[in-house]
Write a protein that holds these residues in place. Structure first.
Motif, PDB file in Angstrom:
ATOM      1  N   GLY A 219      60.732 -60.433  28.594  1.00  0.00           N
ATOM      2  CA  GLY A 219      62.175 -60.448  28.436  1.00  0.00           C
ATOM      3  C   GLY A 219      62.926 -61.166  29.533  1.00  0.00           C
ATOM      4  N   LEU A 220      62.238 -61.976  30.312  1.00  0.00           N
ATOM      5  CA  LEU A 220      62.860 -62.602  31.471  1.00  0.00           C
ATOM      6  C   LEU A 220      62.871 -64.124  31.395  1.00  0.00           C
ATOM      7  N   GLY A 221      62.810 -64.645  30.190  1.00  0.00           N
ATOM      8  CA  GLY A 221      62.871 -66.085  29.994  1.00  0.00           C
ATOM      9  C   GLY A 221      62.769 -66.412  28.517  1.00  0.00           C
ATOM     10  N   SER A 222      62.639 -67.676  28.201  1.00  0.00           N
ATOM     11  CA  SER A 222      62.509 -68.097  26.807  1.00  0.00           C
ATOM     12  C   SER A 222      61.100 -67.875  26.279  1.00  0.00           C
ATOM     13  N   THR A 223      60.150 -67.593  27.182  1.00  0.00           N
ATOM     14  CA  THR A 223      58.776 -67.274  26.808  1.00  0.00           C
ATOM     15  C   THR A 223      58.305 -66.101  27.658  1.00  0.00           C
ATOM     16  N   PRO A 224      57.207 -65.434  27.260  1.00  0.00           N
ATOM     17  CA  PRO A 224      56.554 -64.538  28.211  1.00  0.00           C
ATOM     18  C   PRO A 224      56.116 -65.366  29.414  1.00  0.00           C
ATOM     19  N   LYS A 225      56.155 -64.766  30.592  1.00  0.00           N
ATOM     20  CA  LYS A 225      55.877 -65.530  31.810  1.00  0.00           C
ATOM     21  C   LYS A 225      54.844 -64.826  32.674  1.00  0.00           C
ATOM     22  N   ARG A 226      54.284 -65.604  33.613  1.00  0.00           N
ATOM     23  CA  ARG A 226      53.379 -65.062  34.614  1.00  0.00           C
ATOM     24  C   ARG A 226      53.977 -65.338  35.989  1.00  0.00           C
ATOM     25  N   ALA A 227      54.026 -64.304  36.817  1.00  0.00           N
ATOM     26  CA  ALA A 227      54.676 -64.412  38.130  1.00  0.00           C
ATOM     27  C   ALA A 227      53.680 -64.941  39.158  1.00  0.00           C
ATOM     28  N   THR A 228      53.367 -66.212  39.062  1.00  0.00           N
ATOM     29  CA  THR A 228      52.358 -66.820  39.922  1.00  0.00           C
ATOM     30  C   THR A 228      52.682 -66.725  41.409  1.00  0.00           C
ATOM     31  N   GLY A 254      62.481 -67.963  41.330  1.00  0.00           N
ATOM     32  CA  GLY A 254      62.165 -69.166  40.561  1.00  0.00           C
ATOM     33  C   GLY A 254      62.357 -69.044  39.070  1.00  0.00           C
ATOM     34  N   LEU A 255      62.808 -67.904  38.566  1.00  0.00           N
ATOM     35  CA  LEU A 255      63.045 -67.770  37.129  1.00  0.00           C
ATOM     36  C   LEU A 255      64.351 -68.492  36.783  1.00  0.00           C
ATOM     37  N   ALA A 256      64.238 -69.538  35.990  1.00  0.00           N
ATOM     38  CA  ALA A 256      65.402 -70.396  35.749  1.00  0.00           C
ATOM     39  C   ALA A 256      66.096 -70.111  34.418  1.00  0.00           C
ATOM     40  N   ASP A 257      65.453 -69.380  33.514  1.00  0.00           N
ATOM     41  CA  ASP A 257      66.028 -69.228  32.180  1.00  0.00           C
ATOM     42  C   ASP A 257      66.120 -67.769  31.750  1.00  0.00           C
ATOM     43  N   VAL A 258      66.438 -66.891  32.707  1.00  0.00           N
ATOM     44  CA  VAL A 258      66.636 -65.478  32.358  1.00  0.00           C
ATOM     45  C   VAL A 258      67.833 -65.376  31.413  1.00  0.00           C
ATOM     46  N   PRO A 259      67.675 -64.751  30.246  1.00  0.00           N
ATOM     47  CA  PRO A 259      68.774 -64.760  29.269  1.00  0.00           C
ATOM     48  C   PRO A 259      69.897 -63.785  29.621  1.00  0.00           C
ATOM     49  N   SER A 260      71.088 -64.121  29.158  1.00  0.00           N
ATOM     50  CA  SER A 260      72.233 -63.201  29.168  1.00  0.00           C
ATOM     51  C   SER A 260      72.637 -62.975  27.719  1.00  0.00           C
ATOM     52  N   ASP A 261      72.759 -61.724  27.327  1.00  0.00           N
ATOM     53  CA  ASP A 261      73.142 -61.409  25.953  1.00  0.00           C
ATOM     54  C   ASP A 261      73.807 -60.035  25.932  1.00  0.00           C
ATOM     55  N   LEU A 262      73.962 -59.470  24.734  1.00  0.00           N
ATOM     56  CA  LEU A 262      74.628 -58.180  24.604  1.00  0.00           C
ATOM     57  C   LEU A 262      73.852 -57.059  25.273  1.00  0.00           C
ATOM     58  N   GLN A 263      72.554 -57.254  25.487  1.00  0.00           N
ATOM     59  CA  GLN A 263      71.740 -56.229  26.126  1.00  0.00           C
ATOM     60  C   GLN A 263      71.886 -56.221  27.643  1.00  0.00           C
ATOM     61  N   SER A 265      73.234 -58.951  31.294  1.00  0.00           N
ATOM     62  CA  SER A 265      73.375 -60.271  31.910  1.00  0.00           C
ATOM     63  C   SER A 265      72.072 -60.689  32.569  1.00  0.00           C
ATOM     64  N   ALA A 266      71.992 -61.954  32.943  1.00  0.00           N
ATOM     65  CA  ALA A 266      70.802 -62.451  33.615  1.00  0.00           C
ATOM     66  C   ALA A 266      70.562 -61.721  34.932  1.00  0.00           C
ATOM     67  N   SER A 267      71.635 -61.462  35.686  1.00  0.00           N
ATOM     68  CA  SER A 267      71.467 -60.769  36.959  1.00  0.00           C
ATOM     69  C   SER A 267      70.988 -59.337  36.748  1.00  0.00           C
ATOM     70  N   TYR A 268      71.472 -58.684  35.696  1.00  0.00           N
ATOM     71  CA  TYR A 268      71.031 -57.322  35.390  1.00  0.00           C
ATOM     72  C   TYR A 268      69.553 -57.316  35.002  1.00  0.00           C
ATOM     73  N   ARG A 269      69.169 -58.235  34.129  1.00  0.00           N
ATOM     74  CA  ARG A 269      67.759 -58.311  33.730  1.00  0.00           C
ATOM     75  C   ARG A 269      66.863 -58.578  34.941  1.00  0.00           C
ATOM     76  N   THR A 270      67.340 -59.412  35.846  1.00  0.00           N
ATOM     77  CA  THR A 270      66.541 -59.732  37.030  1.00  0.00           C
ATOM     78  C   THR A 270      66.338 -58.496  37.900  1.00  0.00           C
ATOM     79  N   ARG A 271      67.383 -57.705  38.082  1.00  0.00           N
ATOM     80  CA  ARG A 271      67.255 -56.479  38.870  1.00  0.00           C
ATOM     81  C   ARG A 271      66.291 -55.495  38.196  1.00  0.00           C
ATOM     82  N   VAL A 272      66.439 -55.360  36.889  1.00  0.00           N
ATOM     83  CA  VAL A 272      65.546 -54.463  36.159  1.00  0.00           C
ATOM     84  C   VAL A 272      64.109 -54.981  36.221  1.00  0.00           C
ATOM     85  N   GLY A 273      63.941 -56.287  36.063  1.00  0.00           N
ATOM     86  CA  GLY A 273      62.607 -56.874  36.109  1.00  0.00           C
ATOM     87  C   GLY A 273      61.914 -56.620  37.436  1.00  0.00           C
ATOM     88  N   ALA A 274      62.650 -56.766  38.537  1.00  0.00           N
ATOM     89  CA  ALA A 274      62.066 -56.516  39.857  1.00  0.00           C
ATOM     90  C   ALA A 274      61.597 -55.065  39.971  1.00  0.00           C
TER      91      ALA A 274
END
Length: 293
Positions: A219-228, A254-263, A265-274
Motif C-alpha cells: 500500500g505504499l506505492g503503485s506496486t508492492p515494493k521491497r525496502a532494499t 526513497g518512496l516516490a509514489d506513496v498514494p494519497s486518497d480517501l483512506q 494522505s501520503a504522509s499518513y501512509r508513510t508514518r503508518v508504514g514505518a
C-alpha cells in the motif's frame, strides 16, 4: 450494473489455455478465482471479448516441496495455502499473511496466482513473493520461462507477463537456519485492503548477526515494493544493535509514489508504514532469536 457481453472459455489444460491466449491476444483475459476481475467487469471498469477460466485446470492446482522451494500452482485457493502443513513448515510467512486477505469467502474462491498476477500494491502474497525472493513460472505457446519477483511487478495492476502468457506457478524459496517471519498491516476494517503494511523475513547466524533480510511493503506505492535500503543496512549487523524504529524510517526513505486518497494522505501512509515495518521487524527478529537449528 452487469458486465458487458463476453465469450466464456473453460480449458482443460495449460496448453489449451495458452493456445486460446495466442488465438485471441489482447481481446482475452485469464479468469482464475475472479475475486478482483469479476467486480471490475461488473462495474464496467474493464472489458474483454473473451474470458479464459483456468480454475479447473488440474495441473495449475497444488502445493509441492521441490529442491528447496515450495511450488504453488496458480489456481490454488488462498484457503488451501493458509491451511497447508507444508507451507506452514517451509514458508511460514505465507501462512501468516493469509488471514489478512479479505474474508473467508474471498479466501475460498481467490487464488494465489490470481492475486500475484493482479499486482495490486496492497496484495499480501505479492509482498511475500518480493520479501522471500520468489520466482514466477510463466507459460505460453512459445514455451516456458521464469521471472524473478523483483522484475514481475511493473505498475498499478500491471505485471511483466506477455499478452500470450499465463502464470503457471510461484516458487517460494525455503529460508534455512535461524529464521523469523512476521506481517503487520493496518486497515480501516478487517478484510479491507491495507492502508499500509509490511512483511519481514530475517535470518541470523550463531552470533545473532543478520545474514539475510527481506522487507516487503504494502500500500505504499503503485506496486508492492521491497525496502532494499533497510535490508542492506541491517545485513551483517548484530540484531541487538538495530533499532526497530530506525529500520521503519529507513524503509520509507526513497518512496516516490506513496498514494494519497480517501483512506489517507501520503504522509499518513508513510508514518503508518514505518510503524508496520518496526513492528514486523521486532516480531521477526524475536522469532529468529528463539529459533534453533
Amino acid at each position: 450494473m452487469k458486465a458487458a457481453p463476453f465469450a466464456y472459455h473453460r480449458p482443460d489444460s495449460v496448453k489449451e489455455a495458452v493456445d486460446l491466449l495466442a488465438e485471441f491476444g489482447d481481446e482475452a483475459k485469464i479468469l482464475a478465482g475472479g475475486q478482483s476481475l469479476v467486480p471490475m467487469l461488473a462495474m464496467r471498469l474493464t472489458h474483454f471479448e473473451n474470458l479464459i477460466d483456468i480454475s479447473r485446470v488440474d495441473e495449475l492446482c497444488g502445493i509441492d516441496l521441490v529442491d528447496g522451494e515450495v511450488v504453488i500452482g496458480a489456481a490454488t485457493p488462498h484457503a488451501l495455502v493458509g491451511l497447508d502443513d507444508e507451507v506452514a513448515d517451509s514458508v511460514p510467512l505465507l501462512t501468516a499473511v493469509t488471514p489478512h486477505i479479505g474474508h473467508f469467502q474471498i479466501r475460498t474462491r481467490g487464488t494465489l496466482g490470481g492475486a500475484v498476477a493482479h499486482a495490486d500494491p496492497a496484495a499480501e502474497y505479492a509482498a511475500v513473493a518480493l520479501t522471500l525472493g520468489a520466482t514466477i513460472d510463466a507459460a505460453s505457446s512459445r514455451g516456458d520461462r521464469q521471472i524473478p519477483a523483483s522484475d514481475f511487478f511493473t505498475g498499478l495492476w500491471e505485471n511483466s507477463l506477455a499478452p500470450d502468457e499465463i502464470l503457471r506457478a510461484v516458487r517460494f524459496p525455503v529460508w534455512p537456519g535461524r529464521t523469523g517471519f512476521a506481517v503487520h498491516e493496518f486497515a480501516r476494517r478487517h478484510g479491507d485492503f491495507a492502508i499500509a503494511g509490511a512483511t519481514v523475513a530475517v535470518a541470523l547466524d550463531d552470533d545473532d548477526r543478520v545474514t539475510r533480510c527481506g522487507i516487503g511493503l504494502l500500500g505504499l506505492g503503485s506496486t508492492p515494493k521491497r525496502a532494499t535500503p533497510a535490508e542492506d543496512a541491517v545485513t551483517g549487523r548484530p540484531v541487538a544493535d538495530v533499532s526497530a524504529d530506525a529500520i521503519g524510517a529507513l524503509a520509507m526513505s526513497g518512496l516516490a509514489d506513496v498514494p494519497s486518497d480517501l483512506q489517507g494522505s501520503a504522509s499518513y501512509r508513510t508514518r503508518v508504514g514505518a510503524a508496520m515495518v518496526a513492528r514486523a521487524w521486532t516480531d521477526a527478529t524475536t522469532e529468529a532469536l528463539d529459533a534453533r537449528d
